[in-house]
Design a protein around this motif. Structure first.
Motif, PDB file in Angstrom:
ATOM      1  N   UNK A  28       0.810  -1.218   0.000  1.00  0.00           N
ATOM      2  CA  UNK A  28       0.000   0.000   0.000  1.00  0.00           C
ATOM      3  C   UNK A  28       0.844   1.269   0.000  1.00  0.00           C
ATOM      4  N   UNK A  29       2.089   1.179   0.449  1.00  0.00           N
ATOM      5  CA  UNK A  29       2.948   2.356   0.505  1.00  0.00           C
ATOM      6  C   UNK A  29       3.299   2.889  -0.880  1.00  0.00           C
ATOM      7  N   UNK A  30       3.256   2.026  -1.889  1.00  0.00           N
ATOM      8  CA  UNK A  30       3.579   2.458  -3.247  1.00  0.00           C
ATOM      9  C   UNK A  30       2.599   3.509  -3.758  1.00  0.00           C
ATOM     10  N   UNK A  31       1.340   3.396  -3.374  1.00  0.00           N
ATOM     11  CA  UNK A  31       0.342   4.369  -3.834  1.00  0.00           C
ATOM     12  C   UNK A  31      -0.198   5.236  -2.694  1.00  0.00           C
ATOM     13  N   UNK A  32       0.535   5.278  -1.595  1.00  0.00           N
ATOM     14  CA  UNK A  32       0.110   6.082  -0.443  1.00  0.00           C
ATOM     15  C   UNK A  32       0.280   7.571  -0.732  1.00  0.00           C
ATOM     16  N   UNK A  33      -0.546   8.382  -0.087  1.00  0.00           N
ATOM     17  CA  UNK A  33      -0.557   9.826  -0.273  1.00  0.00           C
ATOM     18  C   UNK A  33       0.011  10.497   0.981  1.00  0.00           C
ATOM     19  N   UNK A  34       1.233  10.996   0.885  1.00  0.00           N
ATOM     20  CA  UNK A  34       1.897  11.618   2.035  1.00  0.00           C
ATOM     21  C   UNK A  34       1.177  12.876   2.496  1.00  0.00           C
ATOM     22  N   UNK A  35       0.570  13.618   1.572  1.00  0.00           N
ATOM     23  CA  UNK A  35      -0.180  14.829   1.957  1.00  0.00           C
ATOM     24  C   UNK A  35      -1.389  14.460   2.818  1.00  0.00           C
ATOM     25  N   UNK A  36      -2.070  13.387   2.425  1.00  0.00           N
ATOM     26  CA  UNK A  36      -3.184  12.901   3.239  1.00  0.00           C
ATOM     27  C   UNK A  36      -2.656  12.409   4.586  1.00  0.00           C
ATOM     28  N   UNK A  37      -1.491  11.775   4.583  1.00  0.00           N
ATOM     29  CA  UNK A  37      -0.864  11.323   5.819  1.00  0.00           C
ATOM     30  C   UNK A  37      -0.532  12.471   6.755  1.00  0.00           C
ATOM     31  N   UNK A  38      -0.116  13.592   6.179  1.00  0.00           N
ATOM     32  CA  UNK A  38       0.160  14.777   7.002  1.00  0.00           C
ATOM     33  C   UNK A  38      -1.118  15.285   7.656  1.00  0.00           C
ATOM     34  N   UNK A  39      -2.223  15.274   6.907  1.00  0.00           N
ATOM     35  CA  UNK A  39      -3.517  15.687   7.471  1.00  0.00           C
ATOM     36  C   UNK A  39      -3.950  14.744   8.591  1.00  0.00           C
ATOM     37  N   UNK A  40      -3.741  13.458   8.395  1.00  0.00           N
ATOM     38  CA  UNK A  40      -4.076  12.481   9.435  1.00  0.00           C
ATOM     39  C   UNK A  40      -3.202  12.719  10.663  1.00  0.00           C
ATOM     40  N   UNK A  41      -1.918  12.978  10.443  1.00  0.00           N
ATOM     41  CA  UNK A  41      -0.998  13.225  11.556  1.00  0.00           C
ATOM     42  C   UNK A  41      -1.421  14.449  12.358  1.00  0.00           C
ATOM     43  N   UNK A  42      -1.821  15.502  11.659  1.00  0.00           N
ATOM     44  CA  UNK A  42      -2.272  16.711  12.367  1.00  0.00           C
ATOM     45  C   UNK A  42      -3.543  16.439  13.151  1.00  0.00           C
ATOM     46  N   UNK A  43      -4.382  15.590  12.603  1.00  0.00           N
ATOM     47  CA  UNK A  43      -5.668  15.301  13.240  1.00  0.00           C
ATOM     48  C   UNK A  43      -5.522  14.390  14.451  1.00  0.00           C
ATOM     49  N   UNK A  44      -4.743  13.321  14.336  1.00  0.00           N
ATOM     50  CA  UNK A  44      -4.721  12.323  15.398  1.00  0.00           C
ATOM     51  C   UNK A  44      -3.414  12.244  16.196  1.00  0.00           C
ATOM     52  N   UNK A  45      -2.329  12.752  15.665  1.00  0.00           N
ATOM     53  CA  UNK A  45      -1.035  12.590  16.335  1.00  0.00           C
ATOM     54  C   UNK A  45      -0.505  13.870  16.982  1.00  0.00           C
ATOM     55  N   UNK A  46      -0.846  15.025  16.369  1.00  0.00           N
ATOM     56  CA  UNK A  46      -0.230  16.285  16.787  1.00  0.00           C
ATOM     57  C   UNK A  46      -0.613  16.711  18.204  1.00  0.00           C
ATOM     58  N   UNK A  47      -1.626  16.096  18.781  1.00  0.00           N
ATOM     59  CA  UNK A  47      -1.981  16.438  20.160  1.00  0.00           C
ATOM     60  C   UNK A  47      -0.889  15.996  21.126  1.00  0.00           C
ATOM     61  N   UNK A  48      -0.168  14.936  20.777  1.00  0.00           N
ATOM     62  CA  UNK A  48       0.827  14.372  21.689  1.00  0.00           C
ATOM     63  C   UNK A  48       2.249  14.369  21.131  1.00  0.00           C
ATOM     64  N   UNK A  49       2.406  14.578  19.827  1.00  0.00           N
ATOM     65  CA  UNK A  49       3.717  14.460  19.200  1.00  0.00           C
ATOM     66  C   UNK A  49       4.051  15.705  18.391  1.00  0.00           C
ATOM     67  N   UNK A  50       5.376  15.923  18.210  1.00  0.00           N
ATOM     68  CA  UNK A  50       5.882  17.011  17.376  1.00  0.00           C
ATOM     69  C   UNK A  50       6.588  16.374  16.186  1.00  0.00           C
ATOM     70  N   UNK A  51       6.513  17.025  15.030  1.00  0.00           N
ATOM     71  CA  UNK A  51       7.082  16.475  13.801  1.00  0.00           C
ATOM     72  C   UNK A  51       8.265  17.277  13.284  1.00  0.00           C
ATOM     73  N   UNK A  52       8.699  18.308  14.003  1.00  0.00           N
ATOM     74  CA  UNK A  52       9.769  19.184  13.539  1.00  0.00           C
ATOM     75  C   UNK A  52      11.134  18.686  13.999  1.00  0.00           C
ATOM     76  N   UNK A  53      12.138  18.884  13.163  1.00  0.00           N
ATOM     77  CA  UNK A  53      13.502  18.469  13.478  1.00  0.00           C
ATOM     78  C   UNK A  53      14.031  19.249  14.673  1.00  0.00           C
ATOM     79  N   UNK A  54      14.567  18.526  15.650  1.00  0.00           N
ATOM     80  CA  UNK A  54      15.179  19.151  16.821  1.00  0.00           C
ATOM     81  C   UNK A  54      14.211  19.790  17.797  1.00  0.00           C
ATOM     82  N   UNK A  55      12.920  19.572  17.632  1.00  0.00           N
ATOM     83  CA  UNK A  55      11.931  20.209  18.510  1.00  0.00           C
ATOM     84  C   UNK A  55      11.868  19.562  19.875  1.00  0.00           C
TER      85      UNK A  55
END
Length: 170
Positions: A64-91
């Protein structure tokens, strides 16, 4: 308060309780509580089994990774992960979760964060398949984890999220 007024109040309360009791008895007599032969609504229950059984049922994410959409993944990350995690380098980590910058390929529990004992003992590195298994239901994959996230059920959503996590590297 005179005893006559007290007797009127006590009598009224007693009368109300007696009426309530008779109403309850009458209601029980009118209602017929027959057992049903079968349930009106069938509720499907997930199969029970060990955490090992659940892990084995998860399909590989690599196709599934071959046709995965990273932009959609970023939206999912902001929706479900960003409450507890940071995605920036060195943050650095938040009090609720470690940073996810360059998480793919990273050794579990290797960043500055108060990981659970289960995570520290698991060892190994995060690859796409391990992250996929973890994201299905973290507490089944790693009993004792501090992560309270319920999980991502859709394979495509997990593939998109992992595709986004692939982009987070120096």
């Amino acid at each position: 308060m005179s005893s006559f007024e007290f007797n009127k109040i006590a009598g009224a309360v007693l009368f109300a309780l007696i009426i309530s009791m008779f109403g309850s008895l009458l209601g029980d007599g009118l209602m017929h509580r027959d057992k049903l032969e079968k349930n009106i609504i069938d509720i499907e229950v997930a199969p029970t089994g060990s955490a090992e059984d659940v892990k084995k049922e998860i399909a590989p994410i690599t196709p599934l990774l071959e046709k995965a959409n990273a932009a959609n993944g970023e939206a999912i990350a902001k929706k479900v992960c960003a409450q507890c995690h940071i995605f920036a380098k060195g943050a650095g980590a938040l009090p609720t979760g470690p940073d996810l910058w360059a998480v793919i390929g990273r050794t579990r529990g290797s960043t500055e964060f108060a990981y659970s004992k289960a995570m520290k003992e698991k060892g190994g590195a995060w690859d796409e398949e391990e992250i996929n298994k973890f994201l299905v239901k973290p507490r089944d994959y790693l009993p004792g984890t501090k992560m309270s996230f319920a999980g991502l059920k859709k394979d495509e959503d997990r593939a998109d999220l992992i595709a986004y996590l692939r982009t987070l590297k120096g």
